[in-house]
Design a protein around this motif. Sequence first.
Motif, mmCIF file in Angstrom:
data_model
loop_
_atom_site.group_PDB
_atom_site.id
_atom_site.type_symbol
_atom_site.label_atom_id
_atom_site.label_comp_id
_atom_site.label_asym_id
_atom_site.label_seq_id
_atom_site.Cartn_x
_atom_site.Cartn_y
_atom_site.Cartn_z
ATOM 1 N N VAL A 1 33.136 8.331 57.850
ATOM 2 C CA VAL A 1 33.358 7.565 57.796
ATOM 3 C C VAL A 1 34.861 6.229 57.443
ATOM 4 O O VAL A 1 34.555 5.313 57.287
ATOM 5 N N GLU A 2 35.527 6.954 57.188
ATOM 6 C CA GLU A 2 36.938 6.227 56.672
ATOM 7 C C GLU A 2 38.037 5.956 57.833
ATOM 8 O O GLU A 2 38.794 4.913 58.443
ATOM 9 N N LYS A 3 37.170 7.837 59.296
ATOM 10 C CA LYS A 3 38.503 7.064 60.238
ATOM 11 C C LYS A 3 37.880 6.506 62.238
ATOM 12 O O LYS A 3 38.087 6.728 62.706
ATOM 13 N N THR A 4 36.432 5.747 61.089
ATOM 14 C CA THR A 4 35.697 5.588 62.666
ATOM 15 C C THR A 4 35.878 4.397 62.938
ATOM 16 O O THR A 4 35.829 3.500 61.247
ATOM 17 N N ASP A 5 36.038 3.732 64.114
ATOM 18 C CA ASP A 5 36.426 2.079 63.697
ATOM 19 C C ASP A 5 34.883 1.270 64.275
ATOM 20 O O ASP A 5 34.547 1.143 65.448
ATOM 21 N N TYR A 6 34.109 0.905 63.396
ATOM 22 C CA TYR A 6 32.897 1.210 63.215
ATOM 23 C C TYR A 6 32.835 -0.524 63.633
ATOM 24 O O TYR A 6 31.797 -0.834 64.672
ATOM 25 N N SER B 1 22.766 0.494 61.201
ATOM 26 C CA SER B 1 24.370 0.620 62.195
ATOM 27 C C SER B 1 24.973 1.383 61.313
ATOM 28 O O SER B 1 25.516 2.072 62.718
ATOM 29 N N TRP B 2 25.938 1.031 61.197
ATOM 30 C CA TRP B 2 26.747 1.967 59.918
ATOM 31 C C TRP B 2 26.152 3.311 59.691
ATOM 32 O O TRP B 2 26.939 4.589 60.295
ATOM 33 N N PHE B 3 24.821 3.629 59.446
ATOM 34 C CA PHE B 3 24.282 4.909 59.326
ATOM 35 C C PHE B 3 24.401 5.667 60.553
ATOM 36 O O PHE B 3 24.184 6.508 60.913
ATOM 37 N N LEU B 4 23.933 4.948 61.365
ATOM 38 C CA LEU B 4 23.461 5.382 63.055
ATOM 39 C C LEU B 4 24.673 5.592 63.945
ATOM 40 O O LEU B 4 25.186 7.566 64.347
ATOM 41 N N VAL B 5 26.349 5.339 63.266
ATOM 42 C CA VAL B 5 27.468 5.716 64.260
ATOM 43 C C VAL B 5 28.359 6.484 62.924
ATOM 44 O O VAL B 5 28.110 7.891 63.996
#
Length: 266
Positions: free
Chosen positions: A92-97, A112-116
Amino acid sequence: MLHGIFQRCKTGQFQLPKACGGLIEANGAKTHQNRLIYSTSKQLSAKDSVQTSEEKVGPFTRIIEAMGFTGPLKYSRWKIKVAALRMYTCCVEKTDYEEFFNRCQMPDTLNSWFLVAQLHVWMCLVRMKQEGRAGKYMCRYIVHCMWEDVEQRGKVMGINSVVLKQDLRSMVENFYAALFGYDEGILSDDHVLAAALWRNLFNRNCEDPRHLELLVEYVRKQVQHLDALSGEDLLLTGEVSWRPLVESNARSILKPLSPVYNDEGL
């Protein structure tokens, strides 16, 4: 949010919410539980190594685990729980959402955040299931951390508790359906993987095939990247890194560079 999860991990109070899914409707997104079945020829991929040999356990351990308990593990359960929390934090912290939302034209919502995040959690689960019983034990707590975090985010957003409970239940169902689809896709060809991404990540709402192509390439290279990491280090630290969504030499890990010879052919 993650601090609260860490405290529960430290005290051993890990409980999966009995109702986990309304965040979806709260953000104006709709999910579909029905799936399309594709008949394609199987193509070996980076995760062929998932087929690892079963870890040998004694009869006493088998009895304990048959009763629903966890037998002795390679490392202490406390270390595995901390590593699981760290691995989820990396998801959750190292992904560029923001890059995902912009390049894939996804709405900037909690759903959308949850799907990624779900996609990255699945890739971690695929990797850790190769590490025997300790890895599978770690997978359980990665998922626990995810639901704890999702529930806390829903509360912070002010979603009604009744609606939140219903939404979490729906998200749990969709999560396990997505795991099945992604597993099928990673072990099959790109058409099956693209179909799984279209259903689960894009919610059947992707009109540009280039977005699917980008995500298929991303998943393939990311899975192989995780496969190259040391299992021992993952079990002890949970530290993972992610390759960029778009990079100039995206296939470098999929196709090894050809050897370079000098003038004498050496």
